[in-house]
Design a protein around this motif. Sequence first.
Motif, short mmCIF file in Angstrom:
data_model
loop_
_atom_site.label_atom_id
_atom_site.label_comp_id
_atom_site.label_asym_id
_atom_site.label_seq_id
_atom_site.Cartn_x
_atom_site.Cartn_y
_atom_site.Cartn_z
N THR A 183 20.90 -31.56 -8.27
CA THR A 183 20.28 -29.96 -7.66
C THR A 183 18.82 -30.41 -7.64
OG1 THR A 183 20.21 -28.95 -9.92
CG2 THR A 183 22.16 -28.37 -8.42
N TYR A 189 21.99 -26.65 -13.24
CA TYR A 189 23.64 -26.71 -13.24
C TYR A 189 24.41 -27.52 -14.30
CZ TYR A 189 28.33 -26.54 -11.24
OH TYR A 189 29.71 -26.36 -10.88
N PRO A 190 25.22 -26.82 -14.81
CA PRO A 190 25.53 -25.41 -14.88
C PRO A 190 24.57 -24.73 -15.67
CG PRO A 190 26.90 -26.73 -16.52
CD PRO A 190 26.12 -27.83 -15.82
N HIS A 191 24.40 -23.45 -15.28
CA HIS A 191 23.29 -22.51 -16.05
C HIS A 191 23.51 -22.40 -17.47
CE1 HIS A 191 20.22 -19.67 -15.74
NE2 HIS A 191 20.92 -18.69 -16.65
#
Length: 379
Positions: A183, A189-191
């Motif tokens: 990203t 990601y992941p948060h």
Amino acid sequence: MPDSTNSDTLFHELALTLLPGIGPQLTRQLMSYGGAAKTVLMMPPGKLRRIPGVGEATVKMLTGPEREKAFRKAEADLKKAEKDGVKIIFYTSKRFPSRLKLIPDAPAILYYQGTADLNALKTVALVGTRKNTDYGREQTERIIAGLVPHRPLVVSGLAYGIDIIAHRAALQEGLETVGVMATGLDRIYPHTHQKTAEKMREQGGLLTEFPFGTSPDRYNFPARNRIIAGLSDGTVVVEAAIKGGALITAELALSYDRDVLAVPGNLGSAASEGCNALIKSNRAAMYTEPLDLEQLLNWDAALHQSGKFKPVPSYSADDFTAEEFAIITVLAAATGRELQMDDIAWQAQIAIYAVASLLLGLEFRGVVRAMPGKKFALV
């Protein structure tokens, strides 16, 4: 903090990479003919059409409304990078990771936020399944602990499972660790890995080829995996199913002539099926103890018999040209071994006639020593 003393140069380099359909290979093709990104972006249609591989769609992209959109986004992204402390590194920069530069499908640009040297003397990737077992966790933490004497840069993908375990173990052991993202840097990601990512910015870093605002599209992950493999001296697969991202990373590493190791697992465990297949087919060496990795990557030469780390001279990319630093990186990775000039040229991907001149210059500067038989080593 844009990676250029000439903001105009970086502005056009960034704009070129932001154009839809202009991937890394086409970027290099255009640069080889234009010499500079600004020249490419200002080139008339007739001249663009004479460049091999450039069709009408590309000409339209480079001369039409999309170019103006790329200019506006480049301006906004440079301001955001300055504000957030992000380094934007074009492939022609001497700060671009020298190991990554050697792979045929290297990215054209990188966005980097962190403190670690991407041209560290030793780098190793740890990858594996998102659905790890307790065995996978234990082995990952054991491998990281065994790396401590070498102080390598630990690379992984910030994903669930083995990736995040490796990052956290490295942080715990005081090692620098870089997460390669699928990203933009503004979208962790992941948060749920946000807190770990914040620590990594201070003890390692976050790296991506994707511009700000890029979401975790599924097609981005295989592209991310090639950077993990290309950035590392070797890749260790801890747990992997028979199909998945970890095996893709391993296959990419092998295609780049990088070493791969795999941790064996129980024959009945689906989580170890991929690792066992890599070992069985001789595509990966078996990892059972730190010595396995040290010998495969020639890292054992950097240790005294007492087991203490042998200091290696540290050089800054700022003090050398990109080609000089590529040679220094190759010699440093040899950990004290002498290398033939031909080997240096091949590993650094520099023409042999140029290597001879560069080595002479480095010898005069007291960085390299020459020995009989056209062999060289760092001083």
